[in-house]
Design an enzyme around this catalytic site. Structure first.
Site, short mmCIF file in Angstrom:
data_model
loop_
_atom_site.label_atom_id
_atom_site.label_comp_id
_atom_site.label_asym_id
_atom_site.label_seq_id
_atom_site.Cartn_x
_atom_site.Cartn_y
_atom_site.Cartn_z
N ASP A 109 0.88 -1.16 0.00
CA ASP A 109 0.00 0.00 0.00
C ASP A 109 0.92 1.21 0.00
O ASP A 109 1.51 1.55 1.02
CB ASP A 109 -0.89 -0.05 1.25
CG ASP A 109 -1.70 1.23 1.44
OD1 ASP A 109 -1.67 2.11 0.55
OD2 ASP A 109 -2.36 1.36 2.49
N LYS A 139 3.12 11.43 -3.59
CA LYS A 139 2.10 10.74 -4.38
C LYS A 139 1.11 11.75 -5.01
O LYS A 139 0.49 11.48 -6.02
CB LYS A 139 1.35 9.78 -3.47
CG LYS A 139 0.36 8.86 -4.17
CD LYS A 139 -0.26 7.92 -3.14
CE LYS A 139 -1.36 7.07 -3.72
NZ LYS A 139 -1.95 6.21 -2.67
N GLU A 165 -7.12 0.60 -4.38
CA GLU A 165 -7.12 0.51 -2.93
C GLU A 165 -8.45 0.03 -2.34
O GLU A 165 -8.47 -0.89 -1.53
CB GLU A 165 -6.69 1.85 -2.31
CG GLU A 165 -5.20 2.11 -2.52
CD GLU A 165 -4.80 3.57 -2.44
OE1 GLU A 165 -5.62 4.41 -2.02
OE2 GLU A 165 -3.65 3.87 -2.79
N ASP A 214 -12.95 5.32 1.43
CA ASP A 214 -11.50 5.35 1.58
C ASP A 214 -11.00 6.79 1.54
O ASP A 214 -10.85 7.38 0.47
CB ASP A 214 -10.88 4.51 0.45
CG ASP A 214 -9.36 4.51 0.46
OD1 ASP A 214 -8.76 5.18 1.33
OD2 ASP A 214 -8.76 3.83 -0.40
#
Lengths: 179, 531
Positions: free
Chosen positions: B11, B73, B174, B196
């Site tokens: 992850d 990211k 994810e 999420d």
């Protein structure tokens, strides 16, 4: 059929080679009266048998490519048949005279429509000119540049104000001189 | 089992990363030598040339703000001119520069790094953690990405894996990974929603979970919304309060901002447990006369809730759209899974409970569940007898550029993958040698409001009058959610050569060079612990 067994792989190749000739109901192995939940059940069953992940560890690229091709079509069939509106249009499409062309769901794109309109507008303005132009097109296809050049040359004499024909003539002149 | 191949699930988060493997049939998060199971996604370049990654690296954000790369990211797979990058230029303490083809690079100590190279250092650390645990080399991985990541972002994440010397088995969404960890081996038959909220992105996915098939019905996301934005609201408030008290604008001081950011994040976490948080920075700024100022504030939970209410509401607008695409109502969902650290905030838990009219599931750890799901998928891909199938969807509509600023859809969002579509192009000029197309992802008809994926050129067409050559272009979205484009001449069946003439991504040469640099890079481990 258990696609996972090696003895079925030749059939897998055959299915991949012929899948373009199947409609979505045939791809999902369903009657055209199949209900929505049957569509999903079939999609799940085929996913268990043919999902690329199941073939992930296999080194044989030919088998992998066949599985991918078939499974992508399974996904496509499911995508269209689970959507009520698309399913109605699709059933109408494959029941009509253009069945062979409509086995894959098509929504005529705006770009293609415009392209067709463009194709329909004639380059030459006179019937004789158009005839010469069409003849030249065929000759160009065969690479007969000299013949095409002569036809277009005659057409430009008929239509002296046609810029498109003039441009084509210049192009052909280069071609026939080996340009 | 001796000699059994192991593949890891990683992850790779905006704020934190986590790695897991399946051991004896059980998915497990692997801790580092110090027992830490989550690792800050921070890469710090120390003065002595050493590079540190993880929670140690994070400690340097304040002392070496220019060489500690965090939240990278948010920049991966973006163009330099994008809004996100413009914003990062104003708030990031490290230097962001423009690379070739409008790409983004970070500059540290006069060296320039691409974003995949930074991510590769984090991946290298994750790999080292697993290798230390199992005692041998592990080279295969499933890496997760936000569901709403576009093709450029997925491609660059995959490149990061390759640079780190990994064989990337799959780029996995994810929320899908989380649903897999939740439903794996449970024999459920449920519709679940995965909410999420990560450090930098928000995703909602609606899934139909069966015994062995996990079908994503729809996914929707906002790649500009995450826990970082919550921190930022607290930071803005702190700066404002400080200015009122002292007349000093701390936002102009990068060192002060780093300290404020750290304190804001701590306050946010404290508010998950308590009704109020004490914020105290003993030495936040020094004025021109050399006087040191401290910052001392109290933030209550209700003050905080007010600050972020609009952000929370934005997530539910996204949920509305996802449910609509899945043709479900919130009440028809059987289970709700929370993913990401920020979902621990009471304002999130309460709002989710209210929206879905049910108690969110608490069996899964929101910080670990994605890595666990990735490990399960990695293991399933290596297993010949695998019987777990993830049927995912593409998050954004794939589009073809037409004329002017317009596009038309090729593959709609929330279409199951893998899938392909073909389009036929006819040459528009005599003896046309090549066909050029531009492809985009996004939900607008206007090209300028979509993300440009690339410009493809299909060359080597046979000479013929216009309209006589028909080129069939196939647009494929594969199981990684990646877009592949190929073309062939319909009449001759000959494949056209394909060149991508416009793309912010890395070339094969760039990747190979980066791979070499990554292999040579030593990541310092434990040096700081001994102090």
């Amino acid at each position: 059929m258990d696609y996972t067994q090696p003895q079925f792989w030749p059939q897998l190749q055959q299915l991949a080679a012929t899948i373009d000739g199947l409609d979505y109901f045939q791809v999902l192995n369903l009657p055209s009266s199949a209900a929505g939940n049957q569509v999903r059940d079939s999609y799940y069953a085929l996913s268990r048998a043919l999902h690329p992940d199941k073939f992930f560890h296999i080194a044989d690229d030919v088998t992998k490519a066949a599985v991918h091709k078939i499974y992508k079509r399974v996904t496509e069939a499911y995508t269209i048949l689970k959507d009520e509106k698309k399913r109605i249009k699709y059933v109408a499409d494959i029941s009509g005279p253009d069945r062979a062309k409509k086995l894959r769901f098509t929504e005529e794109s705006e770009a293609e429509q415009k392209e067709q309109q463009k194709m329909a507008t004639k380059v030459a303005k006179t019937p004789k000119g158009e005839q010469l132009y069409q003849a030249a097109l065929l000759e160009m296809k065969k690479g007969q540049w000299d013949k095409a050049y002569k036809n277009i040359q005659t057409a430009t004499v008929l239509e002296s104000g046609n810029a498109e024909l003039k441009a084509l003539l210049a192009d052909l002149d280069k071609k026939r001189k080996g340009g | 089992m001796a000699g059994k191949q192991i593949a890891m699930g990683i992850d790779l988060g905006t704020s934190n990363s986590c790695v897991a493997i399946v051991e004896d049939g059980v998915p497990k998060v692997i801790a580092n030598e110090w027992g830490e199971r989550t690792h800050a996604s921070v890469v710090t370049f120390l003065d002595d040339g050493a590079i540190v990654v993880g929670n140690d690296a994070k400690k340097h954000i304040i002392t070496s703000p220019k060489t500690a790369i965090y939240s990278s990211k948010r920049l991966i797979g973006r163009y330099f001119f994008s809004e996100e990058v413009k914003k990062a230029l104003t708030v990031c303490s490290y230097e962001i520069v423009e690379g070739p083809n409008n790409s983004v690079r970070v500059k540290v100590n006069d060296k320039v790094y691409s974003l995949p190279e930074i991510a590769a250092m984090i991946l290298k650390e994750m790999r080292a953690i697993v290798e230390a645990h199992v005692g041998h080399a592990v080279t295969q991985a499933v890496i997760t990405v936000p569901a709403n990541f576009n093709d450029n972002q997925r491609q660059e994440t995959k490149n990061a894996g390759r640079i780190a010397g990994l064989e990337v088995l799959r780029i996995l969404n994810e929320p899908t990974a989380a649903a897999l960890a939740y439903g794996f081996g449970q024999n459920l038959n449920q519709k679940v929603a995965v909410y999420d909220l990560g450090g930098g992105t928000f995703d909602i996915s609606i899934l139909q979970i069966g015994e062995d098939v996990f079908e994503v019905l729809s996914t929707q996301g906002d790649t500009y919304l995450g826990g970082d934005d919550f921190d930022e609201r607290i930071m803005q408030w702190m700066v404002q309060q400080f200015q009122q008290q002292t007349g000093i604008d701390a936002s102009r001081d990068r060192l002060a901002l780093s300290k404020i950011k750290e304190a804001a994040e701590r306050a946010k976490i404290e508010l998950s447990e308590r009704d109020r948080a004490a914020i105290h920075i003993p030495h936040v700024v020094t004025d021109k006369q050399g006087n040191a100022y401290e910052l001392d504030l109290q933030l209550t939970r209700s003050q905080f809730n007010q600050m972020v209410m609009d952000l929370v509401q934005r997530t539910f607008k996204v949920c509305d759209e996802a449910l609509q695409s899945a043709r479900l109502t919130a009440a028809e969902v059987d289970g709700v899974i929370l993913v990401g650290g920020p979902t621990r905030l009471p304002i999130i838990t309460n709002s989710v409970r209210h929206y879905f009219q049910r108690e969110p599931n608490t069996d899964v750890d929101p910080d670990l569940v994605v890595a666990l799901g990735a490990a399960i998928q990695a293991d399933a891909l290596l297993d010949q007898d695998t019987n777990t199938f993830l049927l995912d969807v593409t998050p954004q509509t794939l589009r073809l550029g037409t004329v002017g600023d317009y596009t038309e859809p090729i593959i709609d969002r929330n279409t199951s993958i893998p899938i392909d579509r073909t389009r036929t192009f006819v040459t528009a000029a005599d003896n046309q040698e090549k066909v050029k197309i531009r492809i985009f992802q996004g939900e607008s008809r206007k090209a300028s409001e979509c993300q440009l994926l690339g410009e493809f050129e299909f060359g080597g067409l046979r000479p013929a009058p216009r309209g006589m050559v028909k080129v069939e272009v196939t647009f494929e979205i594969d199981t990684d959610g990646l877009v592949n484009v190929s073309a062939r001449d319909i009449e001759t069946g000959q494949k056209a050569s394909t060149t991508i003439t416009l793309s912010g991504g890395m070339t094969e040469g760039d990747i190979a060079a980066a791979q070499e640099r990554n292999a040579e890079t030593e990541i310092a481990r434990g040096a700081l612990r001994e102090e």
